[in-house]
Design a protein around this motif. Structure first.
Motif, short mmCIF file in Angstrom:
data_model
loop_
_atom_site.label_atom_id
_atom_site.label_comp_id
_atom_site.label_asym_id
_atom_site.label_seq_id
_atom_site.Cartn_x
_atom_site.Cartn_y
_atom_site.Cartn_z
N HIS A 2 0.83 -1.21 0.00
CA HIS A 2 0.00 0.00 0.00
C HIS A 2 0.87 1.26 0.00
O HIS A 2 0.49 2.27 -0.58
CB HIS A 2 -0.96 -0.01 1.19
CG HIS A 2 -2.00 -1.07 1.08
ND1 HIS A 2 -3.08 -0.97 0.24
CD2 HIS A 2 -2.10 -2.30 1.66
CE1 HIS A 2 -3.82 -2.06 0.32
NE2 HIS A 2 -3.24 -2.89 1.18
N ALA A 5 1.95 1.82 -3.55
CA ALA A 5 0.79 2.32 -4.30
C ALA A 5 0.56 3.80 -3.99
O ALA A 5 0.27 4.60 -4.90
CB ALA A 5 -0.46 1.51 -3.97
N ALA A 9 0.55 6.82 -6.78
CA ALA A 9 -0.75 7.46 -7.02
C ALA A 9 -0.66 8.91 -7.51
O ALA A 9 -1.34 9.26 -8.47
CB ALA A 9 -1.64 7.35 -5.79
N PRO A 14 -1.09 3.98 -13.48
CA PRO A 14 -1.82 2.87 -12.85
C PRO A 14 -0.87 2.00 -12.04
O PRO A 14 0.31 1.89 -12.36
CB PRO A 14 -2.39 2.09 -14.04
CG PRO A 14 -1.59 2.51 -15.22
CD PRO A 14 -1.03 3.87 -14.92
N LEU A 16 -0.72 -1.86 -10.22
CA LEU A 16 -1.32 -3.17 -10.01
C LEU A 16 -0.36 -4.01 -9.20
O LEU A 16 0.85 -3.83 -9.24
CB LEU A 16 -1.62 -3.86 -11.34
CG LEU A 16 -2.62 -3.15 -12.25
CD1 LEU A 16 -2.71 -3.85 -13.58
CD2 LEU A 16 -3.98 -3.07 -11.59
N GLY A 38 -5.89 -4.99 -8.27
CA GLY A 38 -5.84 -3.54 -8.39
C GLY A 38 -7.15 -3.03 -8.95
O GLY A 38 -8.14 -3.76 -9.02
N GLU A 39 -7.14 -1.77 -9.36
CA GLU A 39 -8.38 -1.15 -9.79
C GLU A 39 -8.78 -1.49 -11.22
O GLU A 39 -9.91 -1.86 -11.48
CB GLU A 39 -8.31 0.37 -9.60
CG GLU A 39 -8.34 0.74 -8.13
CD GLU A 39 -8.46 2.23 -7.93
OE1 GLU A 39 -9.00 2.91 -8.82
OE2 GLU A 39 -8.02 2.70 -6.88
N ASP A 40 -7.89 -1.33 -12.19
CA ASP A 40 -8.24 -1.56 -13.59
C ASP A 40 -7.43 -2.73 -14.14
O ASP A 40 -6.31 -2.55 -14.61
CB ASP A 40 -8.01 -0.30 -14.42
CG ASP A 40 -8.46 -0.47 -15.86
OD1 ASP A 40 -9.17 -1.45 -16.17
OD2 ASP A 40 -8.10 0.39 -16.69
N LEU A 41 -8.01 -3.91 -14.07
CA LEU A 41 -7.30 -5.12 -14.50
C LEU A 41 -7.47 -5.43 -15.97
O LEU A 41 -6.78 -6.29 -16.51
CB LEU A 41 -7.79 -6.31 -13.67
CG LEU A 41 -7.63 -6.20 -12.16
CD1 LEU A 41 -8.15 -7.45 -11.49
CD2 LEU A 41 -6.19 -5.95 -11.78
N GLU A 58 -9.30 -10.80 -6.33
CA GLU A 58 -10.13 -9.80 -5.64
C GLU A 58 -9.50 -9.36 -4.33
O GLU A 58 -8.77 -10.11 -3.71
CB GLU A 58 -11.51 -10.40 -5.36
CG GLU A 58 -12.30 -10.67 -6.62
CD GLU A 58 -13.70 -11.18 -6.31
OE1 GLU A 58 -14.19 -10.95 -5.19
OE2 GLU A 58 -14.28 -11.81 -7.20
N GLY A 60 -8.18 -5.92 -4.02
CA GLY A 60 -7.39 -4.71 -4.21
C GLY A 60 -5.90 -4.95 -4.12
O GLY A 60 -5.43 -6.09 -3.97
N VAL A 61 -5.17 -3.85 -4.22
CA VAL A 61 -3.71 -3.92 -4.17
C VAL A 61 -3.28 -4.61 -2.88
O VAL A 61 -3.78 -4.32 -1.80
CB VAL A 61 -3.12 -2.49 -4.26
CG1 VAL A 61 -1.64 -2.49 -3.93
CG2 VAL A 61 -3.35 -1.91 -5.64
#
Length: 91
Positions: A2, A5, A9, A14, A16, A38-41, A58, A60-61
């Motif tokens: 985290h 990430a 950010a 992005p 992942l 992550g958010e956009d796989l 599933e 998230g990061v």
């Protein structure tokens, strides 16, 4: 994970999380599985069309890294458990 990430950010890039599980690919055999979180796989999951075994993880990061650590723990402990059970020292 985290913390990394959070560092990425502000750049807008992005981020992942990924984990590769399994043996190296060999002709005629299944290759490794690649778990991503992550958010956009969608961009990475599109690599399935190239023959890679991409799987969404599933949570998230951090979820794919957590899966990798759990898998490593299980695979490392398995031989010891097998030795203990065959020697009768489990019970």
């Amino acid at each position: 994970m985290h913390g990394i990430a959070a560092t990425i950010a502000p750049t807008g890039a992005p981020f992942l999380d990924g984990a590769i599980l399994g043996l190296p690919p060999k002709p005629g055999a299944k290759g490794p599985r690649i778990y991503v979180a992550g958010e956009d796989l969608a961009p990475l999951l599109a690599l399935r069309e190239c023959g890679l075994d991409m799987r969404a993880c599933e949570g998230g990061v951090g979820a794919a890294s957590g899966l990798k650590m759990a898998y490593a723990g299980i695979m490392s402990g398995k031989p010891a458990a097998n030795r203990a059970s065959s020697s009768g020292s489990l019970g």
